[in-house]
Design a protein around this motif. Structure first.
Motif, PDB file in Angstrom:
ATOM      1  N   GLU A  33     -44.771  30.573  10.047  1.00  0.00           N
ATOM      2  CA  GLU A  33     -43.864  30.786   8.926  1.00  0.00           C
ATOM      3  C   GLU A  33     -44.272  29.836   7.806  1.00  0.00           C
ATOM      4  O   GLU A  33     -44.373  28.631   8.014  1.00  0.00           O
ATOM      5  CB  GLU A  33     -42.420  30.522   9.328  1.00  0.00           C
ATOM      6  CG  GLU A  33     -41.867  31.520  10.315  1.00  0.00           C
ATOM      7  CD  GLU A  33     -40.386  31.290  10.602  1.00  0.00           C
ATOM      8  OE1 GLU A  33     -39.797  30.403   9.951  1.00  0.00           O
ATOM      9  OE2 GLU A  33     -39.845  31.991  11.461  1.00  0.00           O
ATOM     10  N   VAL A  34     -44.506  30.375   6.618  1.00  0.00           N
ATOM     11  CA  VAL A  34     -45.045  29.591   5.510  1.00  0.00           C
ATOM     12  C   VAL A  34     -44.156  29.776   4.289  1.00  0.00           C
ATOM     13  O   VAL A  34     -43.680  30.885   4.023  1.00  0.00           O
ATOM     14  CB  VAL A  34     -46.490  30.014   5.178  1.00  0.00           C
ATOM     15  CG1 VAL A  34     -47.083  29.077   4.125  1.00  0.00           C
ATOM     16  CG2 VAL A  34     -47.354  30.021   6.428  1.00  0.00           C
ATOM     17  N   GLN A  35     -43.940  28.686   3.543  1.00  0.00           N
ATOM     18  CA  GLN A  35     -43.209  28.769   2.282  1.00  0.00           C
ATOM     19  C   GLN A  35     -44.117  28.312   1.153  1.00  0.00           C
ATOM     20  O   GLN A  35     -44.823  27.324   1.267  1.00  0.00           O
ATOM     21  CB  GLN A  35     -41.945  27.912   2.309  1.00  0.00           C
ATOM     22  CG  GLN A  35     -41.095  28.057   1.035  1.00  0.00           C
ATOM     23  CD  GLN A  35     -39.830  27.213   1.057  1.00  0.00           C
ATOM     24  OE1 GLN A  35     -39.909  25.997   1.188  1.00  0.00           O
ATOM     25  NE2 GLN A  35     -38.681  27.861   0.936  1.00  0.00           N
ATOM     26  N   VAL A  36     -44.068  29.058   0.026  1.00  0.00           N
ATOM     27  CA  VAL A  36     -44.830  28.708  -1.164  1.00  0.00           C
ATOM     28  C   VAL A  36     -43.906  27.944  -2.109  1.00  0.00           C
ATOM     29  O   VAL A  36     -42.815  28.417  -2.438  1.00  0.00           O
ATOM     30  CB  VAL A  36     -45.385  29.968  -1.856  1.00  0.00           C
ATOM     31  CG1 VAL A  36     -46.205  29.585  -3.090  1.00  0.00           C
ATOM     32  CG2 VAL A  36     -46.235  30.781  -0.892  1.00  0.00           C
ATOM     33  N   GLN A  37     -44.349  26.742  -2.542  1.00  0.00           N
ATOM     34  CA  GLN A  37     -43.514  25.881  -3.388  1.00  0.00           C
ATOM     35  C   GLN A  37     -44.255  25.444  -4.645  1.00  0.00           C
ATOM     36  O   GLN A  37     -45.489  25.342  -4.652  1.00  0.00           O
ATOM     37  CB  GLN A  37     -43.072  24.626  -2.617  1.00  0.00           C
ATOM     38  CG  GLN A  37     -42.155  24.892  -1.436  1.00  0.00           C
ATOM     39  CD  GLN A  37     -41.694  23.593  -0.781  1.00  0.00           C
ATOM     40  OE1 GLN A  37     -42.013  22.486  -1.239  1.00  0.00           O
ATOM     41  NE2 GLN A  37     -40.945  23.720   0.308  1.00  0.00           N
ATOM     42  N   ASP A  38     -43.457  25.179  -5.695  1.00  0.00           N
ATOM     43  CA  ASP A  38     -43.972  24.556  -6.919  1.00  0.00           C
ATOM     44  C   ASP A  38     -44.322  23.103  -6.593  1.00  0.00           C
ATOM     45  O   ASP A  38     -43.485  22.360  -6.071  1.00  0.00           O
ATOM     46  CB  ASP A  38     -42.902  24.628  -8.012  1.00  0.00           C
ATOM     47  CG  ASP A  38     -43.385  24.112  -9.352  1.00  0.00           C
ATOM     48  OD1 ASP A  38     -43.833  22.954  -9.395  1.00  0.00           O
ATOM     49  OD2 ASP A  38     -43.275  24.849 -10.350  1.00  0.00           O
ATOM     50  N   SER A  39     -45.546  22.680  -6.891  1.00  0.00           N
ATOM     51  CA  SER A  39     -45.990  21.341  -6.504  1.00  0.00           C
ATOM     52  C   SER A  39     -45.263  20.233  -7.248  1.00  0.00           C
ATOM     53  O   SER A  39     -45.233  19.088  -6.784  1.00  0.00           O
ATOM     54  CB  SER A  39     -47.501  21.205  -6.730  1.00  0.00           C
ATOM     55  OG  SER A  39     -47.797  21.340  -8.122  1.00  0.00           O
ATOM     56  N   LEU A  40     -44.666  20.555  -8.407  1.00  0.00           N
ATOM     57  CA  LEU A  40     -43.956  19.535  -9.182  1.00  0.00           C
ATOM     58  C   LEU A  40     -42.470  19.479  -8.847  1.00  0.00           C
ATOM     59  O   LEU A  40     -41.914  18.410  -8.597  1.00  0.00           O
ATOM     60  CB  LEU A  40     -44.155  19.785 -10.680  1.00  0.00           C
ATOM     61  CG  LEU A  40     -45.594  19.707 -11.189  1.00  0.00           C
ATOM     62  CD1 LEU A  40     -45.636  19.939 -12.689  1.00  0.00           C
ATOM     63  CD2 LEU A  40     -46.235  18.359 -10.853  1.00  0.00           C
ATOM     64  N   THR A  41     -41.827  20.639  -8.836  1.00  0.00           N
ATOM     65  CA  THR A  41     -40.381  20.673  -8.605  1.00  0.00           C
ATOM     66  C   THR A  41     -40.017  20.818  -7.138  1.00  0.00           C
ATOM     67  O   THR A  41     -38.878  20.578  -6.747  1.00  0.00           O
ATOM     68  CB  THR A  41     -39.748  21.843  -9.373  1.00  0.00           C
ATOM     69  OG1 THR A  41     -40.220  23.087  -8.826  1.00  0.00           O
ATOM     70  CG2 THR A  41     -40.098  21.780 -10.844  1.00  0.00           C
ATOM     71  N   LEU A  42     -40.980  21.262  -6.316  1.00  0.00           N
ATOM     72  CA  LEU A  42     -40.780  21.564  -4.901  1.00  0.00           C
ATOM     73  C   LEU A  42     -39.828  22.742  -4.680  1.00  0.00           C
ATOM     74  O   LEU A  42     -39.356  22.972  -3.567  1.00  0.00           O
ATOM     75  CB  LEU A  42     -40.255  20.329  -4.127  1.00  0.00           C
ATOM     76  CG  LEU A  42     -41.138  19.075  -4.197  1.00  0.00           C
ATOM     77  CD1 LEU A  42     -40.554  17.984  -3.316  1.00  0.00           C
ATOM     78  CD2 LEU A  42     -42.572  19.379  -3.795  1.00  0.00           C
ATOM     79  N   PHE A  43     -39.558  23.500  -5.757  1.00  0.00           N
ATOM     80  CA  PHE A  43     -38.753  24.707  -5.620  1.00  0.00           C
ATOM     81  C   PHE A  43     -39.610  25.822  -5.018  1.00  0.00           C
ATOM     82  O   PHE A  43     -40.809  25.918  -5.299  1.00  0.00           O
ATOM     83  CB  PHE A  43     -38.213  25.161  -6.975  1.00  0.00           C
ATOM     84  CG  PHE A  43     -37.154  24.257  -7.542  1.00  0.00           C
ATOM     85  CD1 PHE A  43     -36.405  23.425  -6.728  1.00  0.00           C
ATOM     86  CD2 PHE A  43     -36.899  24.238  -8.903  1.00  0.00           C
ATOM     87  CE1 PHE A  43     -35.424  22.595  -7.239  1.00  0.00           C
ATOM     88  CE2 PHE A  43     -35.930  23.409  -9.437  1.00  0.00           C
ATOM     89  CZ  PHE A  43     -35.190  22.579  -8.602  1.00  0.00           C
TER      90      PHE A  43
END
Length: 479
Positions: free
Chosen positions: A22-32
């Motif tokens: 299971e993988v989640q893609v996140q914004d590297s700056l906001t971690l959203f």
């Protein structure tokens, strides 16, 4: 309870942790989380993250020599070697999308002109013939009971009384969940009569009764067996459409008798046939909804006069420069959509859809049904024959069902002289449930077949889903 209450509901109307990762893609700056990112592989397969930026990486569905690419509008594309990838989070770096230096044609195309080009190239771009597809199918459902009350209870069987019924209702779960995963080969095209399936394996998990409810169910079954003749059957009446349901099998047969063995073998074959048929129909229903089929509800391309189109935007999906066009109904059409059209060959490679009007509503004599929500997305990729075909689909639908009606259960017996009516149980039911269904399809391979090869395919389906309390093993190890 399953002997009495659940058939009434029928009458009137697997979390994928076991997959590889299971993988989640996140914004590297906001971690959203980055919702609806494109996840593609070097073999041209692709899928999309959900609203939480999550996706399931099925390593057994792709080769370790493949590469994994993750992209989203406004972010730098990330790539990974699959044989080295074991992360649960992928970080994407924000990046402004600059298209000022991109020149496609000598003039700017309107949405209407782009749609015309899509129509012109449908036969060249899309596979409409018979194909053999290696398919993973996942179906999940959640049923929530909003209310479930009974009143005016009467019974000719003393032990089955309002207290027992209230005890059963009070111990019913307010929410029931189920997940079914199936791996199979599907053969055919969008013609309903040209469909075959060979199941490989399947498993399921669902909510089971707790010990208290099981005990109450056992008591209910015992009382029925003690008071119902062995050759009797039940009729369920509610004066709805003249429909009755027969409930038999209350009395067990000798498990060593020839009749019992023959009956069980027949029932087992019928269950396997019905299960395979249900999976085949689900897959065919997805394929038949693709936008280039005449009977599709998503007729944004084939019936463009029904829709208003936004000005096309240019952006990247993976390495493809695409036109992004929003479709809004002008009149009675029920869905809005977003088209992602490859600027090179004018193929729709992704379609997102969502209903903006109720899909179906029914209310009569205390019974109501409302299918009020459906949304999803289709991804199309090129396979071995260099034509586009479905590679990924995801749909979610919601519906509500309620009944406020008197119910009568009447024991009848053909062998009793005089009145065939025997015991009777009656009550007024007030029930409302809300249901959500999710369907996901991943196509790992798609190869073209001719009609002669298709006719030689023999459906040999001897698979029933294995029940598990929870999914803790890798579904793909045996494949």
């Amino acid at each position: 309870m399953s002997k009495l209450i659940l058939p009434l509901i029928i009458l009137l109307n697997l979390n994928l942790r076991a997959q590889s990762l299971e993988v989640q893609v996140q914004d590297s700056l906001t971690l959203f989380p980055i919702a609806f990112s494109t996840v593609s592989f070097s073999n041209n397969k692709a899928l999309i993250t959900d609203e939480n930026g999550e996706f399931i990486l099925i390593k057994s569905g792709v080769s370790n020599q493949d590469s994994l690419f993750v992209s989203s509008i406004g972010y730098q594309k990330a790539s990974f070697a699959l044989n080295e990838f074991n992360d649960s989070i992928i970080f994407l770096l924000p990046k402004p999308v600059i298209l000022a230096d991109v020149i496609l044609t000598s003039k700017r195309l309107t949405s209407e002109e782009i749609i015309e080009e899509v129509i012109k190239n449908i036969e060249r771009n899309y596979e409409k013939g018979i194909t053999q597809n290696k398919v993973f199918l996942r179906k999940s459902s959640t049923s929530k009971t909003k209310r479930f009350n009974t009143s005016k209870f009467k019974s000719s069987i003393n032990e089955i009384n309002s207290s027992l019924l209230d005890s059963i209702l009070n111990n019913l779960s307010k929410e029931n969940n189920s997940v079914l995963e199936t791996l199979c080969y599907q053969f055919g095209n969008t013609d309903e009569d040209n469909q075959k399936i060979n199941l490989i394996k399947a498993r399921e998990t669902y909510s089971k009764d707790d010990e208290i409810l099981e005990s109450l169910n056992d008591r209910l079954e015992l009382y029925l067996k003690e008071n119902i003749k062995s050759d009797s059957y039940f009729k369920i009446k509610s004066r709805l459409f003249g429909a009755d349901m027969t409930i038999d099998g209350l009395h067990e047969m000798d498990s060593t008798s020839t009749d019992f063995i023959s009956k069980k073998n027949k029932e087992d074959l019928e269950r396997k046939k019905n299960f395979a048929g249900n999976q085949k129909n689900t897959i065919n229903n997805i394929y038949s909804k693709l936008f280039y089929n005449e009977d599709s509800n998503f007729d944004f391309i084939l019936k463009p006069k029904k829709y208003s189109f936004s000005e096309p935007e240019l952006n990247f999906v993976g390495d493809d420069l695409v036109y992004i066009i929003e479709c809004t109904p002008k009149g009675s059409a029920k869905y809005k959509g977003t088209l992602y059209i490859n600027s090179d060959d004018f193929a729709v490679i992704r379609l997102d859809f969502k209903n903006i009007k109720p899909l179906f509503k029914f209310k009569l004599l205390g019974v109501s049904y409302n299918q009020y929500h459906r949304e999803g997305k289709f991804l199309l990729s090129k396979f071995e024959n260099k034509k586009y075909n479905l590679s990924y689909a995801q749909t979610t639908s919601n519906q509500s069902f309620s009944i406020d009606r008197p119910i009568r259960l009447i024991e009848k017996n053909k062998n009793v002289k005089g009145r065939r009516k025997q015991n009777e149980i009656s009550f007024k039911m007030d029930m409302a449930i809300d249901q959500e269904y999710k369907t996901e399809i991943q196509v790992f391979e798609s190869t073209k077949m001719n009609d002669e090869e298709f006719q030689k395919i023999i459906e040999e389906n001897k698979v029933l889903p294995e029940f598990l309390n929870e999914f803790t093993t890798n579904f793909w190890e045996e494949f």
